[in-house]
Every structure is written in C-alpha cells, then in structure tokens.
Design an enzyme around this catalytic site. Structure first.
Site, PDB file in Angstrom:
ATOM      1  N   HIS A 514       0.841  -1.201   0.000  1.00 56.72           N
ATOM      2  CA  HIS A 514       0.000   0.000   0.000  1.00 56.72           C
ATOM      3  C   HIS A 514       0.880   1.257   0.000  1.00 56.72           C
ATOM      4  O   HIS A 514       0.691   2.162  -0.812  1.00 56.72           O
ATOM      5  CB  HIS A 514      -0.906  -0.055   1.241  1.00 56.72           C
ATOM      6  CG  HIS A 514      -1.694   1.183   1.529  1.00 56.72           C
ATOM      7  ND1 HIS A 514      -3.052   1.267   1.325  1.00 56.72           N
ATOM      8  CD2 HIS A 514      -1.319   2.391   2.029  1.00 56.72           C
ATOM      9  CE1 HIS A 514      -3.476   2.464   1.677  1.00 56.72           C
ATOM     10  NE2 HIS A 514      -2.442   3.172   2.121  1.00 56.72           N
ATOM     11  N   GLU A 515       1.858   1.298   0.895  1.00 59.75           N
ATOM     12  CA  GLU A 515       2.710   2.496   0.971  1.00 59.75           C
ATOM     13  C   GLU A 515       3.551   2.655  -0.293  1.00 59.75           C
ATOM     14  O   GLU A 515       3.726   3.772  -0.793  1.00 59.75           O
ATOM     15  CB  GLU A 515       3.601   2.453   2.219  1.00 59.75           C
ATOM     16  CG  GLU A 515       2.859   2.371   3.557  1.00 59.75           C
ATOM     17  CD  GLU A 515       1.768   3.422   3.752  1.00 59.75           C
ATOM     18  OE1 GLU A 515       1.799   4.462   3.062  1.00 59.75           O
ATOM     19  OE2 GLU A 515       0.872   3.184   4.585  1.00 59.75           O
ATOM     20  N   HIS A 518       1.502   4.176  -2.963  1.00 57.00           N
ATOM     21  CA  HIS A 518       1.250   5.616  -2.814  1.00 57.00           C
ATOM     22  C   HIS A 518       2.225   6.443  -3.665  1.00 57.00           C
ATOM     23  O   HIS A 518       1.911   7.555  -4.071  1.00 57.00           O
ATOM     24  CB  HIS A 518       1.388   6.046  -1.351  1.00 57.00           C
ATOM     25  CG  HIS A 518       0.088   5.983  -0.591  1.00 57.00           C
ATOM     26  ND1 HIS A 518      -1.080   6.515  -1.078  1.00 57.00           N
ATOM     27  CD2 HIS A 518      -0.202   5.453   0.622  1.00 57.00           C
ATOM     28  CE1 HIS A 518      -2.048   6.304  -0.185  1.00 57.00           C
ATOM     29  NE2 HIS A 518      -1.542   5.666   0.851  1.00 57.00           N
ATOM     30  N   GLU A 575      -5.973   6.507  -1.488  1.00 53.16           N
ATOM     31  CA  GLU A 575      -5.946   5.358  -0.581  1.00 53.16           C
ATOM     32  C   GLU A 575      -6.499   4.109  -1.264  1.00 53.16           C
ATOM     33  O   GLU A 575      -5.995   3.003  -1.051  1.00 53.16           O
ATOM     34  CB  GLU A 575      -6.748   5.663   0.685  1.00 53.16           C
ATOM     35  CG  GLU A 575      -6.185   6.817   1.516  1.00 53.16           C
ATOM     36  CD  GLU A 575      -4.766   6.569   1.975  1.00 53.16           C
ATOM     37  OE1 GLU A 575      -4.376   5.392   2.123  1.00 53.16           O
ATOM     38  OE2 GLU A 575      -4.028   7.555   2.167  1.00 53.16           O
ATOM     39  N   ASP A 579      -4.650   0.667  -1.777  1.00 52.87           N
ATOM     40  CA  ASP A 579      -5.162  -0.610  -1.277  1.00 52.87           C
ATOM     41  C   ASP A 579      -5.205  -1.659  -2.386  1.00 52.87           C
ATOM     42  O   ASP A 579      -4.800  -2.807  -2.191  1.00 52.87           O
ATOM     43  CB  ASP A 579      -6.590  -0.445  -0.729  1.00 52.87           C
ATOM     44  CG  ASP A 579      -6.619   0.136   0.677  1.00 52.87           C
ATOM     45  OD1 ASP A 579      -5.556   0.173   1.333  1.00 52.87           O
ATOM     46  OD2 ASP A 579      -7.712   0.538   1.130  1.00 52.87           O
TER      47      ASP A 579
END
Ligand SMILES: [Zn+2]
Length: 675
Positions: A514-515, A518, A575, A579
């Site tokens: 997830h990070e 980003h 987000e 995800d």
C-alpha cells in the site's frame, strides 16, 4: 495536541518480550478462525465472512468512536507505554534526562489536583496578552506567539520541502484556524449540519463562560467567532482540490505576500515567529490569505480577541480543570464522534506524552519491544514487495516503455525506513517540570515549532520521521520518496511470527505494498524519484492513468458510509489505489515465495485464500454512526468494509482463490485496476 505534524501529503511484525502488565489486553492472533462468519459465503460478502463474528463480539467500547483490530494493537502499545511511564514517573534523582522529561510530564498530566487548583490561571499569561492587545496592528506578533504554543489560529506557518526542488526546505503558510473539522461543516445547509453548528456555537459559548466571561458576553462572542470562522471556511480550499499538489503550490517572495495582504504585518509576524530569515515561501492558497486580510480589516478587534481566546482554550482544554475537559469531550467526543464516555485519564496522558515528546517516549518503547530481528524481517518483506511491484510495472498492459523506465527508476529510488529513526531527536533544550502540565505542553509545542522553523533554508533531512515509533500506522512521503513503518505497526495482527506467511503477506505485506503504491497514486505519481513535483509521464500514459483511476472513483462513490452519506470517491482515490495495488503486489510477492516449496492448507484454507483472509481481518472494525459521518467528510480512507470488499471484488485472483461464480457479488463486472 499535534506536536507530530501530520505528514503534509502522505497517508498511511511481532512484539518480542513485551513488558506485559498483569492487566494487559490479550495477545492478538494473526489470523483468527473464530472471527469468521461462515454463515455468509466468501463470494457474497467477503468482509462479513472474514470479520462477522469479530464484529458481533466486539461492540465499540463506551470511550471510543471506533473499535477495530488496529485499535486492539494500539491499546496494547498504550499499555506498554504506560508501563514505561509508570516506571519513570517517580521523582527519582537517578533518572536520566529522557526519563525525567517523559516521567515528569506524565506525572504532571496525571496530577488532576494540581490542575484543578490552578484553574484557568494556568493560561493566565496567554489570556492576559490577548486581553491587552491594543490595536489590530498587534495581531501579527500575537498570532506568532500563539502559533509557537501550538494554537490553531487564522493560518499555519512552518517549513516544507520546495515542491519544485525538494532538496531545499522553504517556509510555508497555509489555511487553518477553523474549530470544526472541515470547511463544509460551516457551509452545508442540510439539517444535520445546521444542528452541529448550533451545538458548536453553544460549546464555544460554554468554554468562554468557563474562562470567566459573563453569559451574555460569551454568547455574543461565540456568535462573532462563528461568523469569523465561517468567512475563513468559505475561503478555504476543499479537501479534494488540495489533493492536487499544483493547487497548493504558490511560491512567492515575502514582499509579494505582503502586497497580497496589505492589512497584515508579515514583517512583525516573521520577527516574532523566531525562525531564520525568510525570503521566499509557499503561500498554499493565496485566496485564503486575501480573505483573511479582508477579515483583519473588517472584523472588530474585540471579535479577534474572542476568537484567539476561544482557540487558546480549545487547544489546551485537555490540561485544564475537569469542567473544560468534560465540556470539550461533550462536543468533540460525544457530538462529533459518538463516543459515550471520556477515555481514562492515564490513556489521555500517555497519548499526550507521545504527542509532545514522541521520540523520547518512543525511544524507550523501541528499547523494550523492537529488536534487530523485527527490522531484518520487515526489510526482507519490503524487498520482496519492491520486486513484485517491479514485475507488475514491467508487465502493465496500459503503460508505454518510456514511462515504465521512469516508474522503475522512481521505485528503485524509494528509501525504506523501518521501526524508528537512526538518529533520535534531541530534547535536551526542552524544560519539563513536575506539577506544570500546561506549561510543559506550551514549552513542548514551542520546542517543536522552533525545530520545524530551523529547517528553513537548509537541505532536506530525509532521515526525519513524522510519526512516533509506537504509532499503529505507516506512510509514504512523496517529497522524500520514502516509506516509513513505525515499530508500532510491525506486530500482530499485521505480522505474527507464529502465523503462516500467507496471512502475514495479507497483513504487513499488503500494508507495505500500500505504501509503495502511494508513490504511484493520483498524488504520488506527480512527484519524481527525487521528490520533485515534475511530470515524468507521456501524455498518453497520463491519460490512461486518469481513465483507470476514474474507475475507482466511480466504484467507491457508490458505497454507502452511513444512512444517506456516500463514500467520497475523489477524496479516497489515493488510498483506494494504494489498497488495490498493495494487495495485488503482496499476493504476487507471496506466490513468488511458494517456488521454494508449496505451502499447505491451514484451518481449511489454501495459501492464497489465507492472503485474502489476512487482508480481510486487518480491517475488522465497528464505528459509531457519528464517526462514520465524520470520516466520510474528512478522512481520505474508506471504511474497513470497503477497504476489503472494494479491493477483492476487483481481483480475478480472488475469484479464482475462492472459486466464485462470475455473477457473485464479490466479482465486479467492470473490474478496476491501475497497478
Ligand atoms: Zn495510505
């Protein structure tokens, strides 16, 4: 008490030998078979399948607005912090400087008798200064002094990497100064918003009364504060528009800002702020400052004084006598989030020390809980995820070679920060005294503001953290191009040494994914490998990204947050992209580990199914209706149910793993995919 500033553009393991107090909450399993609700088919509602029994047996505690598996872990971390603070809070001359500071501030915060005895007199010097303001010309210097104490009034001033040259840190001034959580609360005309405003108005009045104002004056002051904040709200840029970095980057000379706001004395402000000399700065939202300047001209001095008094009381309510604490909780806890009871004092004081001296308390936390083994294990997993994302980018059908080369270069440049800082923040210049909770807080805020301002004109320090080590969260920083995982999140249910790899890849693996993703979401993709706001996309690839991202906007906008409130697909886009990409690349990374030898089914689930269950169970959560409304308006994350179902229903891998029929609810007809 935001000493740890929210990452400007950012987002969002095993406890070996945790010092466990006797009344510590039970250890959290990685995968919990008893949490499943097997009466619902995985292909019908995967979130309910993964979490149904957990949801039924975990109602939100009275002192909470939300209770999820994140919170179970945060609660455990808090117990660990309490045992540290209990140990160092006795007045013992043998304590070292770190233990003295965190211990004495905890003791001061817990000393309710001393706080009651001082009354609002603890803020006397600040309140007297506001009362003594003789003209509006004095407002500039006073705002600087209040900002030093952490008071959110009128605007925010600090430091930030230059978007176009991320290696150099410049000054920034941004919209701020609202008491309600978002501009929309002031401007929407539905019945619920009107009711909240009426309650807010009553709360501001009551706080002013508690500070000693006669009822009539407090009532008229509260109305004046409301009018002033409403005009600031009207000039504030919407959350969704703030997601585009170009909308919040307007670098100019101080002289240009002065010309834009002739009624505000920036020279006086900057002198009183106490930072290094400022020549250029980012004025994030110029129109906001024009409106602020107009208010400086039109609102009477008495209105400004009432506004500053209110924000002083509001910012410091937690360390004032119980009447203030309860009044503050009544609006910001009960009314806004639906919590029924105030959290116990010790929990509020642990949180306060974590906020004010996060790297002093965090240092002790790391010593007690996070070993080299935890760091090595996480590093290995990060490497596996990076390699999966590399494969993913290389095989993307919609991106051309030219942009892939750039994307891969950016991926390679991402730095990984795991657990805690290499260099701990030095608090030696911060004075903390027993019996002076509020004074300690003001000094801690001033310490943080000074530290932040001292970065202006210097090279960017990429080793710095913007979350404290015990935090159950993680973030990607686009201006630094790094991912950051505090020790606090690198534990069960995200990572559990006793659980199989599949579940851990669904938890910690997907959070790492997830990070990383980003860096390539709607915001992150606009920054390059060095953290500069620079377009590295061919026009055709950028267009393809936007079209694919729109699929997520449409998907999540259909989800209901609560009642008639939908999830904001534009606000949550970054987000949701993270995800969806995060779970996909974590599954890829996990499948790659199976080459070494196939995993067996466990608890009746195949290895792939366990990755999805790991992801599903991380997001088990109950939220109060009020908290869901607040979340839908202000939070860039989707509620847990959609973080699970919104993602798995986009994945053919999920359909295959659970043998779902093509028309099952968890198989979207128009599956979205960016990464
Ligand atoms: Zn995130």
């Amino acid at each position: 008490m935001p000493t740890f500033k929210k990452p400007f553009l950012a987002v969002l393991v095993v406890l070996p030998a945790l010092a466990t107090p006797a009344d510590a909450p039970p250890r959290i399993p990685g995968f919990d078979p008893t949490a499943l609700d097997r009466s619902v088919a995985a292909c019908t509602d995967f979130y309910r399948f993964a979490c149904g029994n957990w949801l039924a047996r975990n109602p939100v505690p009275a002192d909470r607005a939300r209770w999820g598996r994140f919170d179970e872990l945060a609660e455990r971390n808090q117990m660990a912090l309490r045992s540290i603070l209990d140990r160092v809070s006795a007045d013992d001359p043998r304590r070292d400087a770190i233990d003295q500071k965190i211990g004495d501030q905890y003791a001061a915060c817990m000393d309710e008798a001393a706080i009651e005895a001082k009354g609002v007199g603890a803020l006397k010097a600040e309140l007297d200064r506001v009362a003594a303001l003789g003209s509006k010309a004095d407002l500039a210097a006073e705002l600087a002094r209040l900002h030093r104490g952490g008071v959110n009034a009128a605007f925010r001033f600090g430091s930030q990497p230059d978007f176009k040259d991320a290696n150099s840190v410049i000054a920034v001034t941004d919209q701020a100064g609202l008491g309600l959580p978002d501009r929309d609360y002031y401007l929407k005309d539905d019945a619920k918003s009107a009711d909240l405003r009426a309650k807010y108005l009553a709360h501001v009045q009551k706080m002013l009364e508690l500070s000693g104002e006669p009822v009539e004056k407090a009532a008229s002051d509260a109305r004046a504060v409301m009018d002033l904040e409403t005009s600031l709200a009207r000039a504030s840029l919407e959350r969704v528009k703030r997601r585009d970095p170009a909308n919040i980057y307007h670098k100019m000379k101080v002289a240009d800002l002065q010309a834009l706001t002739p009624g505000f004395d920036w020279k006086a402000y900057l002198a009183a702020a106490g930072g290094p000399p400022v020549t250029d700065l980012n004025v994030t939202v110029p129109d906001f400052f024009k409106a602020l300047d107009a208010q400086m001209g039109s609102a009477p001095l008495e209105t400004w004084k009432a506004y500053l008094r209110w924000h002083l009381l509001h910012e410091n309510a937690g360390l004032l006598p119980a009447a203030f604490v309860n009044e503050d909780f009544g609006f910001f806890g009960k009314t806004l989030t639906g919590a029924k009871e105030l959290r116990p004092r010790w929990k509020r004081c642990v949180a306060a020390v974590d906020n004010e001296m996060g790297e002093a308390l965090g240092r002790r936390y790391v010593e007690a809980t996070f070993g080299a083994e935890g760091k090595a294990r996480t590093s290995k997993m990060v490497a596996a995820l990076e390699s999966a994302l590399e494969q993913d980018i290389k095989t993307l059908p919609w991106m051309t070679e030219a942009t892939k080369v750039q994307a891969l270069g950016k991926l390679k440049a991402i730095a990984n920060k795991i657990g805690y800082p290499d260099k701990w923040r030095d608090y030696s210049s911060l004075r903390i005294a027993r019996g002076d909770a509020l004074g300690n807080k003001l000094r801690a805020e001033a310490f943080e503001v000074r530290r932040d301002l001292e970065k202006i004109g210097k090279a960017l320090d990429r080793s710095e953290w913007s979350m404290s080590p015990p935090t159950v969260n993680a973030y990607y920083n686009p201006l630094q191009n790094n991912i950051n995982f505090p020790a606090g999140i690198l534990q069960s249910p995200f990572y559990n040494v006793k659980t199989d790899r599949g579940v851990n890849y669904g938890g910690a693996g997907a959070v790492i994914g997830h990070e990383l993703t980003h860096g390539f979401d709607d915001q992150g993709r606009q920054f390059d490998a060095r953290g500069n706001l620079k377009d590295w996309w061919t026009p055709a690839d950028a267009k393809a990204f936007v079209e694919r991202a729109q699929c997520f906007v449409d998907e999540y906008s259909q989800f209901t947050a609560i009642g008639d409130v939908k999830v904001n697909g534009k606000l949550t886009l970054g987000e949701n992209v993270a995800d969806n990409g995060g779970l996909r690349i974590s599954l890829m990374a996990y499948v790659a580990t199976l080459v070494a030898g196939p995993s067996k089914s466990l608890d009746g689930f195949t290895p792939e199914q366990r990755v999805f269950l790991g992801w599903g169970q991380v997001w088990c959560e109950n939220r109060r209706p009020e908290a869901l409304r607040l979340m839908a308006q202000t939070n860039p994350h989707s509620p847990g149910r959609y973080r699970v179902n919104g993602v798995v229903s986009n994945m053919p891998e999920f359909q295959k793993a659970f043998s779902c029929k093509a028309d099952a609810p968890m198989v979207r007809q128009n599956q979205c995919r960016v990464w």
